[in-house]
Design an enzyme around this catalytic site. Sequence first.
Site, mmCIF file in Angstrom:
data_model
loop_
_atom_site.group_PDB
_atom_site.id
_atom_site.type_symbol
_atom_site.label_atom_id
_atom_site.label_comp_id
_atom_site.label_asym_id
_atom_site.label_seq_id
_atom_site.Cartn_x
_atom_site.Cartn_y
_atom_site.Cartn_z
ATOM 1 N N LYS A 274 70.957 -37.056 -45.556
ATOM 2 C CA LYS A 274 71.517 -38.383 -45.298
ATOM 3 C C LYS A 274 70.570 -39.446 -45.845
ATOM 4 C CE LYS A 274 73.601 -37.084 -40.825
ATOM 5 N NZ LYS A 274 75.025 -37.333 -41.102
ATOM 6 N N ARG A 348 80.784 -28.556 -37.507
ATOM 7 C CA ARG A 348 81.936 -27.652 -37.421
ATOM 8 C C ARG A 348 81.483 -26.197 -37.490
ATOM 9 N NH1 ARG A 348 84.037 -30.763 -42.551
ATOM 10 N NH2 ARG A 348 82.922 -32.304 -41.302
#
Length: 433
Positions: A274, A348
Amino acid sequence: MQLEIRHDPIEQVDCDGVILGWYQGDKEVPAEWRGLNDKTGGLLGRLVQEGEIRGKFREYHFLHTTPPVAVIGLGEKVKFRADRLRSAVARGARMLRRHGARHVAVPSHRHLGLEASTAANCIVEGVVMGLYRFKKYATKEKDQDRPDVFEQLLLSAPAAEAKAVEAGGRRAMVLAEHTNRCRDMVNEPGNRMTPTLLADTAEMWAGQCGAGFEALGPDRMHELGMGALLGVAQGSQEPPRMIVLTWRGGAADGPVLGLVGKGITFDSGGLSLKDAEGMYRMYADMAGAAAVISAVTALARLKVPVNVVGVCAATENMPSGTAYRPGDILRSMEGKTIEILNTDAEGRLALADALAYARKLGATALVDVATLTGACGVALGRIASGLFSSNDRLRDMVLSAADAAGEYFWPLPLFEEYMDLIRSDVADLENTG
């Protein structure tokens, strides 16, 4: 904070602050508050008549009387919902705290048409949650001589409503305290809330509330085939934990609600790093796990007659020489192979194994809570949470609960065609589409 139910009229309750919620357009002081109006020398009624107190939603007015009175707008009657009372009381509580109040009284607001227990619930949650602050690591506070919470919250209600007000207030006190515990966990920085420390916190609360607790380490995860979670975890020096909390309050053969929470205690994005701005608050990427831990322990503390299992996949997602890579293929506990396109789509993966483990533990319905993807924020903004469900009945129950809590959820589709977007050429699935 001590909660007390008083049957005296609000003007007779000994306190150093009062909170009132006011409808927009009301020009008369409600009958049960006329004694308080008299105690203020008629000031409350005059300000209403003169149009200074208008009752617009979240508009506030502070009366410098003895005791001081915080009047918060509830908006129009046709738009009134129970959560507006909660919001108004929260704002009033913060106002009175700034003025040094420690013993605060709130009338039952019978004229709003709410059930006594619902009104009490909103008032107590509004005060306890509205006064929340996280200043654990501050070494100097301008208002350090002022308490975070009041010493006493006094609910003024008629004797006929005593049982309902007591029940609603006590239940709300537990729910609000556990909500604030959840906030504390989320606000802890990544170096103070690692997967191990998150598991330790869950174990402590479970012991206090009578819930069952277990935490799986890497060896047990390997035995169970949790390759998706372990793949995310392999870049960090902090070992992962699969945290399990149970409460068996229902029938032995009854349904089991599975609550599953994402517990990424710091998300750097892994090798798909990020940017600095996007990474700053990624210690809060375990908010789903914090919510599940708080919910299960609250159910246990309240002795709610349901069976529930909470499963939280806790790990860091870090870049290192051992981190998983774009192009890697992981195998989940369900046996599905997953091609990694982006290591920042890690939640996920962790949740896939948590969901599978919840099913293994007997969950008959699953509710998965996660700060899963910024794309949902792009779609719905900061106002609403996205809700995806393969079960219409369960979806409607969640929407009903959200409405009662004053939360905004918005159902989003799960069309079959979306599966084509995550089919891999070299594995069963891709982890992003």
